[in-house]
Design an enzyme around this catalytic site. Sequence first.
Site, PDB file in Angstrom:
ATOM      1  N   TYR A   1       0.265   6.148  10.096  1.00  0.00           N
ATOM      2  CA  TYR A   1      -0.724   5.525   9.221  1.00  0.00           C
ATOM      3  C   TYR A   1      -1.667   4.585   9.989  1.00  0.00           C
ATOM      4  O   TYR A   1      -2.744   4.261   9.500  1.00  0.00           O
ATOM      5  CB  TYR A   1      -0.011   4.656   8.174  1.00  0.00           C
ATOM      6  CG  TYR A   1       0.649   5.400   7.037  1.00  0.00           C
ATOM      7  CD1 TYR A   1       0.668   6.790   6.973  1.00  0.00           C
ATOM      8  CD2 TYR A   1       1.235   4.691   5.992  1.00  0.00           C
ATOM      9  CE1 TYR A   1       1.266   7.443   5.906  1.00  0.00           C
ATOM     10  CE2 TYR A   1       1.826   5.338   4.921  1.00  0.00           C
ATOM     11  CZ  TYR A   1       1.846   6.714   4.891  1.00  0.00           C
ATOM     12  OH  TYR A   1       2.437   7.347   3.817  1.00  0.00           O
ATOM     13  N   GLY A   2      -1.234   4.120  11.156  1.00  0.00           N
ATOM     14  CA  GLY A   2      -1.898   2.982  11.813  1.00  0.00           C
ATOM     15  C   GLY A   2      -3.341   3.211  12.198  1.00  0.00           C
ATOM     16  O   GLY A   2      -4.070   2.257  12.442  1.00  0.00           O
TER      17      GLY A   2
ATOM     18  N   CYS B   1       7.044  -0.750   6.632  1.00  0.00           N
ATOM     19  CA  CYS B   1       5.944  -0.287   7.471  1.00  0.00           C
ATOM     20  C   CYS B   1       4.936  -1.418   7.539  1.00  0.00           C
ATOM     21  O   CYS B   1       4.470  -1.906   6.503  1.00  0.00           O
ATOM     22  CB  CYS B   1       5.315   0.957   6.833  1.00  0.00           C
ATOM     23  SG  CYS B   1       3.719   1.425   7.537  1.00  0.00           S
ATOM     24  N   ASN B   2       4.648  -1.844   8.743  1.00  0.00           N
ATOM     25  CA  ASN B   2       3.722  -2.976   8.902  1.00  0.00           C
ATOM     26  C   ASN B   2       2.324  -2.634   8.428  1.00  0.00           C
ATOM     27  O   ASN B   2       1.669  -3.436   7.773  1.00  0.00           O
ATOM     28  CB  ASN B   2       3.674  -3.387  10.366  1.00  0.00           C
ATOM     29  CG  ASN B   2       4.848  -4.238  10.771  1.00  0.00           C
ATOM     30  OD1 ASN B   2       4.777  -5.449  10.699  1.00  0.00           O
ATOM     31  ND2 ASN B   2       5.942  -3.625  11.169  1.00  0.00           N
ATOM     32  N   THR B   3       1.871  -1.430   8.772  1.00  0.00           N
ATOM     33  CA  THR B   3       0.518  -1.030   8.398  1.00  0.00           C
ATOM     34  C   THR B   3       0.352  -1.099   6.888  1.00  0.00           C
ATOM     35  O   THR B   3      -0.619  -1.655   6.367  1.00  0.00           O
ATOM     36  CB  THR B   3       0.246   0.400   8.904  1.00  0.00           C
ATOM     37  OG1 THR B   3       0.369   0.418  10.324  1.00  0.00           O
ATOM     38  CG2 THR B   3      -1.139   0.864   8.516  1.00  0.00           C
TER      39      THR B   3
ATOM     40  N   CYS C   1       5.374  -3.898  14.303  1.00  0.00           N
ATOM     41  CA  CYS C   1       5.457  -2.449  14.096  1.00  0.00           C
ATOM     42  C   CYS C   1       6.912  -2.029  14.239  1.00  0.00           C
ATOM     43  O   CYS C   1       7.609  -2.476  15.147  1.00  0.00           O
ATOM     44  CB  CYS C   1       4.585  -1.710  15.113  1.00  0.00           C
ATOM     45  SG  CYS C   1       4.752   0.084  15.044  1.00  0.00           S
ATOM     46  N   THR C   2       7.345  -1.158  13.333  1.00  0.00           N
ATOM     47  CA  THR C   2       8.752  -0.750  13.297  1.00  0.00           C
ATOM     48  C   THR C   2       9.249  -0.067  14.574  1.00  0.00           C
ATOM     49  O   THR C   2      10.440  -0.060  14.836  1.00  0.00           O
ATOM     50  CB  THR C   2       8.980   0.257  12.150  1.00  0.00           C
ATOM     51  OG1 THR C   2       7.962   1.262  12.244  1.00  0.00           O
ATOM     52  CG2 THR C   2       8.894  -0.428  10.823  1.00  0.00           C
ATOM     53  N   HIS C   3       8.341   0.530  15.325  1.00  0.00           N
ATOM     54  CA  HIS C   3       8.769   1.228  16.537  1.00  0.00           C
ATOM     55  C   HIS C   3       9.012   0.289  17.715  1.00  0.00           C
ATOM     56  O   HIS C   3       9.683   0.659  18.666  1.00  0.00           O
ATOM     57  CB  HIS C   3       7.705   2.236  16.981  1.00  0.00           C
ATOM     58  CG  HIS C   3       7.736   3.536  16.242  1.00  0.00           C
ATOM     59  ND1 HIS C   3       7.611   3.622  14.881  1.00  0.00           N
ATOM     60  CD2 HIS C   3       7.872   4.817  16.676  1.00  0.00           C
ATOM     61  CE1 HIS C   3       7.657   4.902  14.506  1.00  0.00           C
ATOM     62  NE2 HIS C   3       7.818   5.640  15.567  1.00  0.00           N
TER      63      HIS C   3
END
Lengths: 245, 245
Positions: B18-19, B49-51, B160-162
Site C-alpha cells: 500500500y505504501g 499497517c502503518n500506511t 512499518c511492520t516489516h
Amino acid sequence: MFPGEDLVYLGDTARVPYGTKSARAISQFASEGSLFLMREDVKLLVIACNTMSATCLTDLAKSLPVPVVGVIDPGVDGACEACRNGRVGVIGTNATIASQAYQRGIVQRQSTWHVFSQPCPLFVPLVEEGWEETEAALMIARQYLAPLVAQDIDTLVLGCTHYPLLIPTLQRIVGPGVQIVDSATQTSKAVRKLLDETGLRSARSEGALRVFLTDIPPSFIGMADRFLARPVTHVERVELPACES
Amino acid sequence: MFPGEDLVYLGDTARVPYGTKSARAISQFASEGSLFLMREDVKLLVIACNTMSATCLTDLAKSLPVPVVGVIDPGVDGACEACRNGRVGVIGTNATIASQAYQRGIVQRQSTWHVFSQPCPLFVPLVEEGWEETEAALMIARQYLAPLVAQDIDTLVLGCTHYPLLIPTLQRIVGPGVQIVDSATQTSKAVRKLLDETGLRSARSEGALRVFLTDIPPSFIGMADRFLARPVTHVERVELPACES
C-alpha cells in the site's frame, strides 16, 4: 515507432506490482484490464508486462477479438538473433522466472541451447526509487547476476519493463562481451510488423496518448516522465470491470 | 501476548504493497478489509499497517462498531517514553512519512521536540527477499539513515511492520546509543491494555489463528513463518466486499 497511432495506456496502479502475486490473481487482473481496453475499442492489444505475458497471454489471446502481442515472444526472438554461443541468461520478476516462459520459448527455437534464469525482485523497487546507478544497485545486481556470468552467457534478456533503466549498471557487471536484449524494444518491432502485415497501421502523422490508471499515486507522473523521456501531463483514474476469479 | 484470543488475520495480498499508493486507494481498501472483518464478528480491530493507520484510521474508527487500534499512536507513545534528548527519527513507507502522522503525534505530546523523518521504500522489498542482513541492506540503510544520524537523534521509530526484521542492521548504523522503538510491540501492549480496560479479554487459555488472504502468492507461507517465528499451515483465499471509492 508509431507516431500516427492513438495509444490507450492502462496502468493497474492500484494493484501493481504483479510479479509477486499468484497466477490466479494475475489472470483475473489481466481479464479485467483487457475488458476495459476492449470497451475503448482498441484495434490491437499489447500486454506490456512480462509477468502477465508469461502467465496468461495464450488464454487472453483466445478470448479477445483483436490481435494480442505479449513481450515474451519478441524477447525470445531477440535472444535467438543475438546469441552466438548458445548460452542465454534471463532475468525477471519471481512470477516471470517461475513461469519459465522465456526458457521454454528459447529452447523451442534452439533445442541445444542453455538458458539460465534468475529472479531479481529488488530491481523494480530500485528503479522506482530512482537508484539505478547507485553503489547499492551495483552491489545487488552483482549478486543477482553472478550465477549467470559464471555460466558464460553471451546474451542477457531483460524480462521486465523496468530493467532497461538499469542497462548501464547491468552492462558494467556482465561486461561488453554480453549483449543485452530489451524485450520492450523487441515488442515494439513486433507490433510494427503486425500493423504493417494486417494493414492496421494508421496513415496519420500524429496520434494521441491517453493514460488510464486504477490509482493515481503521487509518484506516477514523475516516473512516467522518466520512462517515456517526455512529459505526461494528463492521467485519468478509472474503475476496472470486475471479472470472476 | 494474547494466547487466549482468536485471531482473525486479513492480508490484502492481491493489492499490497500500500505504501506507494494514493490516500484515496488506501482508504477504499481499508473500508473493504474492515467490512470483511466485521462480518467475521471481531470484537476489536487492529489496523496492523502503518500506511493505513496513518492515512485513514480516524475515519475508519468513526464508522465501525468496535474499538479500533492503529499502530501510530502506540508508536508515538513508545517514542515519547524512550526519547531523552527531544530528537526523534521516524522511518516508514512513502505514504506513511508523507502523512506526517508520527511527526504530528509526537509534537502534539511534546511540543518542543524535533522529529526527523525519512521514507525507506527499499526496506520492504529487502525484507521480502530475505536480505535483511546483507551488505546491500547495510549500504541502503546507511544511505537512508545518514540524515537522521546527522541530526543527533536518540530514538528511532520503526514506522512499518516489516522493519523489525531489519533491527540488527539498523542498530549497527545508528549505534548502541539510539533506542529503536518498534510500533508493533507497542501496539500489542496497547491492545492488551484496551482488552483489560474494557473487559473484553478472553479467559480461555488458547485461541485459534485464522488467516484470510485476497491472494495466495507462492511466497506467503514461508514469509509468514519468518514473521511469526512459528509455522502457518493453513490460509484461506477470500474476495473482499466492494466499497465505493
